[in-house]
Design an enzyme around this catalytic site. Structure first.
Site, short mmCIF file in Angstrom:
data_model
loop_
_atom_site.label_atom_id
_atom_site.label_comp_id
_atom_site.label_asym_id
_atom_site.label_seq_id
_atom_site.Cartn_x
_atom_site.Cartn_y
_atom_site.Cartn_z
N PRO A 88 0.81 -1.22 0.00
CA PRO A 88 0.00 0.00 0.00
C PRO A 88 0.85 1.27 0.00
O PRO A 88 0.35 2.35 -0.27
CB PRO A 88 -0.82 -0.09 1.29
CG PRO A 88 -0.49 -1.39 1.92
CD PRO A 88 0.59 -2.07 1.16
N ASP A 168 -9.49 1.61 -25.18
CA ASP A 168 -9.75 1.46 -23.75
C ASP A 168 -9.85 2.81 -23.04
O ASP A 168 -9.26 3.78 -23.49
CB ASP A 168 -8.57 0.74 -23.07
CG ASP A 168 -8.63 -0.76 -23.23
OD1 ASP A 168 -9.69 -1.27 -23.58
OD2 ASP A 168 -7.59 -1.40 -23.01
N1 ADE Z 1 -1.07 -4.96 -0.08
C1 ADE Z 1 -2.08 -4.61 0.74
N2 ADE Z 1 -2.80 -3.60 0.25
C2 ADE Z 1 -2.24 -3.29 -0.95
C3 ADE Z 1 -2.53 -2.32 -1.96
N3 ADE Z 1 -3.55 -1.44 -1.83
N4 ADE Z 1 -1.76 -2.29 -3.05
C4 ADE Z 1 -0.73 -3.14 -3.18
N5 ADE Z 1 -0.39 -4.06 -2.27
C5 ADE Z 1 -1.15 -4.14 -1.16
#
Ligand code: ADE
Length: 247
Positions: A88, A168
């Site tokens: 994240p 796309d």
């Molecule tokens: N692992 C947990 N959440 C994630 C996300 N939003 N993007 C990439 N990897 C992750």
């Protein structure tokens, strides 16, 4: 293209890799996908891949050694690869990034879990960190599938018609226009007449206009940086006039 996925949950990939475009791309030999179970690179009979964080706190951290051993095994067997960590905290994923990744010869998608991976992996063993959005998933497996799917469909010979990719959403900095198919009327709901007219130029203009209308209404951020032509500006005037008339 070669794609290696490093994960604690290899079974999560079984069915998505078999079906649809990812399945076909592998059958056609356009892409080879190998799944690596991190536990195969752990030590001891309990095959432990995580540990408590130094400094205390909740949650567990993926240990560095199994990841290093797994990455080294991949590079010894297959050759050097671009290593992408799914987290994240990564750079937001986009169509542009998918295009960039589609040019790579060999990719490793490293799926994080729990509170994350040991920082030394992030600093010294990965080339790119990618997030698929501002929300937290249980692990990097679903994000890896998102990256895989959007990258593989861009490889030549995967999506039947090359044109379908050029049209796309995001390709021209705009969202896609609406699509209709048979029947002409369902539950009193009709297909816009212009699409039945056979007038290709009128259809092209209608589609462009609806793309502009959608992007402007739903994604002002994209719209602000979309490259607009003189024709687009004329279409926008029509949209504004229609909106003013509708109140
Ligand atoms: N692992 C947990 N959440 C994630 C996300 N939003 N993007 C990439 N990897 C992750």
């Amino acid at each position: 293209m070669d794609i290696h996925i490093v994960t604690l949950f290899p079974d999560l990939f079984t069915s998505p890799l078999k079906e649809s475009i990812l399945g076909k791309a592998q059958e056609r030999g356009v892409v080879r996908v190998a799944i690596h179970d991190l536990r195969d690179h752990t030590e001891g009979k309990h095959r432990v891949a995580d540990d408590a964080p130094y400094g205390g706190g909740v949650g567990m951290v993926l240990k560095p050694e199994p990841i290093i051993r797994c990455l080294e095994a991949i590079s010894a067997e297959a050759g050097p690869a671009t290593v992408v960590l799914l987290t994240p905290q990564g750079t937001p994923f986009s169509q542009e990034m998918a295009k960039r990744l589609a040019k790579e010869e060999r990719l490793v998608l490293l799926c994080g879990r729990y509170e994350g991976v040991d920082e030394r992996i992030r600093l010294h063993y990965t080339d790119l960190e990618v997030s698929i959005g501002d929300y937290v998933l249980a692990g990097g497996e679903i994000p890896a599938l998102v990256v895989l799917d959007s990258t593989v469909r861009l490889l030549p010979g995967v999506v039947g018609e090359e044109r379908s990719i050029q049209e796309d959403s995001f390709e021209a900095g705009l969202l896609d226009h609406p699509h209709y198919t048979r029947p002409v009327e369902v539950e009193g709901l009709e297909v816009p007449g212009v699409l039945l007219s056979g007038d290709h130029e009128a259809i092209r203009l209608w589609r462009r206009k609806e793309s502009l209308r959608r992007t402007r209404a739903r994604r002002p951020d994209l719209f602000a940086s979309a490259p607009l032509t003189d024709e687009d500006r004329e279409l926008l005037k029509e949209i504004e006039a229609e909106e003013a008339e509708a109140g």
